[in-house]
Design an enzyme around this catalytic site. Sequence first.
Site, mmCIF file in Angstrom:
data_model
loop_
_atom_site.group_PDB
_atom_site.id
_atom_site.type_symbol
_atom_site.label_atom_id
_atom_site.label_comp_id
_atom_site.label_asym_id
_atom_site.label_seq_id
_atom_site.Cartn_x
_atom_site.Cartn_y
_atom_site.Cartn_z
ATOM 1 N N ASP A 14 0.868 -1.170 0.000
ATOM 2 C CA ASP A 14 0.000 0.000 0.000
ATOM 3 C C ASP A 14 0.908 1.224 0.000
ATOM 4 O O ASP A 14 1.660 1.445 0.963
ATOM 5 C CB ASP A 14 -0.900 0.020 1.238
ATOM 6 C CG ASP A 14 -2.000 -1.019 1.171
ATOM 7 O OD1 ASP A 14 -2.337 -1.457 0.054
ATOM 8 O OD2 ASP A 14 -2.530 -1.400 2.230
ATOM 9 N N ASP A 36 -13.654 -3.125 -2.068
ATOM 10 C CA ASP A 36 -13.489 -2.767 -0.661
ATOM 11 C C ASP A 36 -14.878 -2.808 -0.025
ATOM 12 O O ASP A 36 -15.744 -1.988 -0.368
ATOM 13 C CB ASP A 36 -12.902 -1.364 -0.514
ATOM 14 C CG ASP A 36 -11.415 -1.327 -0.839
ATOM 15 O OD1 ASP A 36 -10.844 -2.396 -1.125
ATOM 16 O OD2 ASP A 36 -10.829 -0.230 -0.799
#
Length: 267
Positions: A11, A130
């Site tokens: 990330d 998500d």
Amino acid sequence: MLAKRIIPCLDVTEGRVVKGVKYVDHVDAGDPVEQAAEYDRQGADELAFLDITASLDHRPIMLDIVRRTAEQIFIPLTVGGGTRSAEDIRQILRAGADKAAIMTAAIENPSLIDETSSRFGSQCIVVAIDAKRVQREGEPVGNLGYDPDAEIEWQIWTHGGHQPTQVDALKWAIEAEQRGAGELLVTSMDADGTTAGYDIELLRRISSSVGIPVIASGGAGSAQHMYEALTLGQADAVLAASIFHFGQMTVGDVKKELAAKGIAVRL
């Protein structure tokens, strides 16, 4: 039997690897290029590079870092973050990625999946999901484990997990496959960064509803958690960050434990 894949996740924001809990409180976890090279050495099957603030900041992904990362590894690389068009995906693939992940743009313009899977091949298109459990008033989120009888719904959030939608995660997973997605990257926002285990029921319901590979993401804290995602959750691959970034386990450690439990992995 196809081998299950172990995928470390980078990330990235402002050129650094970070890791947070439930998409907030991020801490620095290193240089993406150095991390990528290390995970290649450890025997990772693939690597994911996600620019987690590109969509929120309305900016393109940092292609120079993608390019330098791709140069350090000899395993497939999936890149996502700020991907809004077929041209963005073309640029990501030209920078050295093998697959492009799309999330926010796909929700806002579902035909982007059709267009890009037709142009580049479905094997290049990963639709990222998500998802957060819908919490009804007065009800706790509950146990994220295996619970086939529970009445649960999951809502998709976009822009790096900052904006809720009214899109049902399970229905969207099915539509994404129908539109040409080659793979789904399913992240539980409730479990992300907690190292307490994946949302097994989310994975199971999506995996049992589609015919394309599902990558489990969010919550890995042990090889046992990955084992549960691959068996009870029926996932085809497991993605993890904290457990690898902070030295809790190596990719090799995880593979040895999974192999001992009867999971087919590439040793």
